[in-house]
Write a protein that holds these residues in place. Structure first.
Motif, PDB file in Angstrom:
ATOM      1  N   GLY A  47       0.796  -1.250  -0.313  1.00 46.49           N
ATOM      2  CA  GLY A  47       0.003   0.046   0.074  1.00 46.49           C
ATOM      3  C   GLY A  47       1.027   1.477   0.232  1.00 46.49           C
ATOM      4  N   GLY A  48      -0.207   2.079  -0.449  1.00 41.72           N
ATOM      5  CA  GLY A  48       0.769   3.356  -0.207  1.00 41.72           C
ATOM      6  C   GLY A  48       2.522   3.491  -1.337  1.00 41.72           C
ATOM      7  N   ASP A  49       2.949   3.884  -0.644  1.00 42.32           N
ATOM      8  CA  ASP A  49       4.919   4.014  -1.357  1.00 42.32           C
ATOM      9  C   ASP A  49       5.113   2.618  -1.525  1.00 42.32           C
ATOM     10  N   ASP A  50       4.056   1.400  -1.002  1.00 42.62           N
ATOM     11  CA  ASP A  50       5.123   0.411  -1.083  1.00 42.62           C
ATOM     12  C   ASP A  50       4.117  -0.848  -2.453  1.00 42.62           C
ATOM     13  N   PRO A  51       4.442  -0.494  -3.358  1.00 44.10           N
ATOM     14  CA  PRO A  51       3.105  -1.487  -4.596  1.00 44.10           C
ATOM     15  C   PRO A  51       3.331  -2.754  -4.312  1.00 44.10           C
ATOM     16  N   GLY A  52       4.266  -3.319  -3.654  1.00 47.41           N
ATOM     17  CA  GLY A  52       4.101  -5.111  -3.470  1.00 47.41           C
ATOM     18  C   GLY A  52       4.824  -5.221  -4.930  1.00 47.41           C
TER      19      GLY A  52
ATOM     20  N   ASP B  14      -5.609   3.501  -0.351  1.00 46.80           N
ATOM     21  CA  ASP B  14      -4.066   2.976  -0.278  1.00 46.80           C
ATOM     22  C   ASP B  14      -2.891   3.405   0.193  1.00 46.80           C
ATOM     23  N   VAL B  15      -2.649   3.337   1.427  1.00 44.61           N
ATOM     24  CA  VAL B  15      -1.861   3.981   2.477  1.00 44.61           C
ATOM     25  C   VAL B  15      -0.590   2.559   2.869  1.00 44.61           C
ATOM     26  N   PHE B  16       0.700   3.088   2.985  1.00 45.29           N
ATOM     27  CA  PHE B  16       1.151   2.504   3.959  1.00 45.29           C
ATOM     28  C   PHE B  16       1.463   2.248   5.304  1.00 45.29           C
ATOM     29  N   VAL B  17       0.919   0.966   5.213  1.00 45.67           N
ATOM     30  CA  VAL B  17       1.753   0.623   6.474  1.00 45.67           C
ATOM     31  C   VAL B  17       2.198  -0.173   7.105  1.00 45.67           C
ATOM     32  N   PRO B  18       3.592   0.091   8.259  1.00 43.77           N
ATOM     33  CA  PRO B  18       4.892  -0.612   8.862  1.00 43.77           C
ATOM     34  C   PRO B  18       3.984  -1.966   9.228  1.00 43.77           C
ATOM     35  N   LEU B  19       4.422  -2.894   8.672  1.00 46.31           N
ATOM     36  CA  LEU B  19       4.762  -4.204   8.261  1.00 46.31           C
ATOM     37  C   LEU B  19       4.048  -4.741  10.255  1.00 46.31           C
ATOM     38  N   GLU B  20       5.211  -4.306  10.788  1.00 40.01           N
ATOM     39  CA  GLU B  20       4.826  -4.354  12.558  1.00 40.01           C
ATOM     40  C   GLU B  20       3.915  -3.407  12.972  1.00 40.01           C
TER      41      GLU B  20
END
Length: 375
Positions: A165-170, A209-215
């Motif tokens: 999500g967000g800046d991390d498209p996967g 569509d937002v970035f959420v850190p894994l932890e």
């Protein structure tokens, strides 16, 4: 002349010496808290060593971390915490090369510390006395029931985690197909299907569509006191002929394919994945391993039923996003964006709906297996 030459070499080398001795930056401290659980994350710009100690005094309890060869960077000296067992977080330059982070409590707590990489961070899970770190039940024989089943525990709340999500498209497939969009769409569909069941509450770790850190994703599940955690992803690999879906539970693995997938989802190298072995072994002492496997099998069977796509199996791998979850937790790779057939299917709204149906029915069948019907 020789003295001048030696002095010149020293001057030229001085910036390199300074650079080699540059201290790591402790640049952010985050926390996620509920009434009886708090996760603290200390962000550092490079891997470091550190020491931790617990001090118990009559009126307070402190856990402190001394971070070696580090400096405080743009952080306030005190961070108040609004709820949970933790009262305050303090940070300061304890010595020239040591940063001390102090977590203060009003009463004795149980806690667990581990580190994550790329970027490096120290993660501290804190539990009040009323919620001790769960113990793993003894390995059951086939005819035995897990403790959860012996106690007749049910499922009321589920956290669904759309990967990236967000800046991390996967993963990115040819033509610009983005994993983050596929996982979000499936997660929203799954939430709608599960919420048709009046007895279930469903929480998404992200609904846009937002970035959420894994932890943070696992911390959301813990703070919500979720009964299940399901993380949804789409695969990609160098071998474009591989297709199908996979369901993972948390464990260490020697399987090169599983290591490659975990490294991709964790955004780290395969070498770093290898360094997780001791961490994973430690974390597994406190997870619902057996029930995670049971959930994974129900999910697998129903994905086959609804998608007619082959399963590559229920597997184990060290996914960051599953570390520290205090409930049965799985990660589903719904297909390979690197494979033409899988990619074509995943771009179909009908197929994504079928995936959501398979996930939903698998979850509901798992819940009903406790003998407490969900409907």
């Amino acid at each position: 002349m020789k003295k001048f030459f030696a002095f010149s070499i020293l001057i030229l080398a001085f910036p390199l010496i300074l650079f080699s001795q540059e201290r790591a930056r402790v640049h952010n401290i985050r926390y996620f808290s509920s009434s009886d659980y708090t996760r603290v994350v200390i962000d550092i710009d490079r891997p470091v060593t550190f020491q931790e100690k617990k001090l118990i005094e009559p009126d307070r309890v402190r856990i402190y971390f001394d971070i070696d060869n580090a400096k405080v960077f743009n952080l306030p000296p005190s961070i108040p915490v609004s709820k949970g067992y933790i009262k305050e977080i303090r940070v300061g330059q304890f010595t020239l090369k040591t940063v001390r982070v102090v977590l203060e409590f009003a009463e004795v707590v149980k806690y667990r510390t581990f580190t994550l990489y790329s970027p490096f961070r120290i993660v501290v899970d804190i539990y009040g006395e009323r919620k001790a770190i769960p113990k793993t039940p003894p390995v059951s024989k086939p005819e035995e029931l897990t403790i959860a089943r012996q106690l007749g525990l049910g499922v009321k709340k589920i956290v669904i985690d759309p990967g990236h999500g967000g800046d991390d498209p996967g993963a990115i497939g040819p033509g610009g197909v983005l994993e983050k969009n596929i996982t979000l769409d499936i997660a929203i569909k799954l939430k709608e299907l599960l919420e048709k069941n009046a007895d279930l509450k469903v929480v998404l770790t992200r609904d846009k569509d937002v970035f959420v850190p894994l932890e943070v994703r696992t911390a959301i599940a813990n703070s919500e006191r979720a009964d299940l955690f399901v993380s949804i992803h789409a695969n990609s690999t160098r071998n474009k002929n591989i297709s199908g879906f996979e369901v993972y539970t948390l464990n260490f693995t020697k399987d090169p394919h599983a290591i490659e997938i975990a490294a991709s989802e964790n955004a780290v190298s395969s070498k770093t994945i290898g360094e997780l072995e001791s961490l994973i072994k430690k974390i597994l002492l406190n997870t619902k391993k057996e029930e995670s496997i049971n959930l994974a099998k129900f999910i697998e069977n129903n994905l086959i039923k609804h998608t007619k796509v082959r399963s590559l199996g229920v597997k184990e791998a060290p996914f960051y996003v599953l570390i520290g979850a205090e409930m049965p937790s799985i990660l589903v790779e719904v297909g390979f964006l690197s494979n033409l057939n899988d990619r074509t299917r995943l771009c179909s709204d009908v197929f994504r709906t079928n995936i959501a149906l398979g996930l939903s029915e698998g979850i509901l069948n798992y819940i009903n297996s406790f003998g407490k019907p969900s409907m």
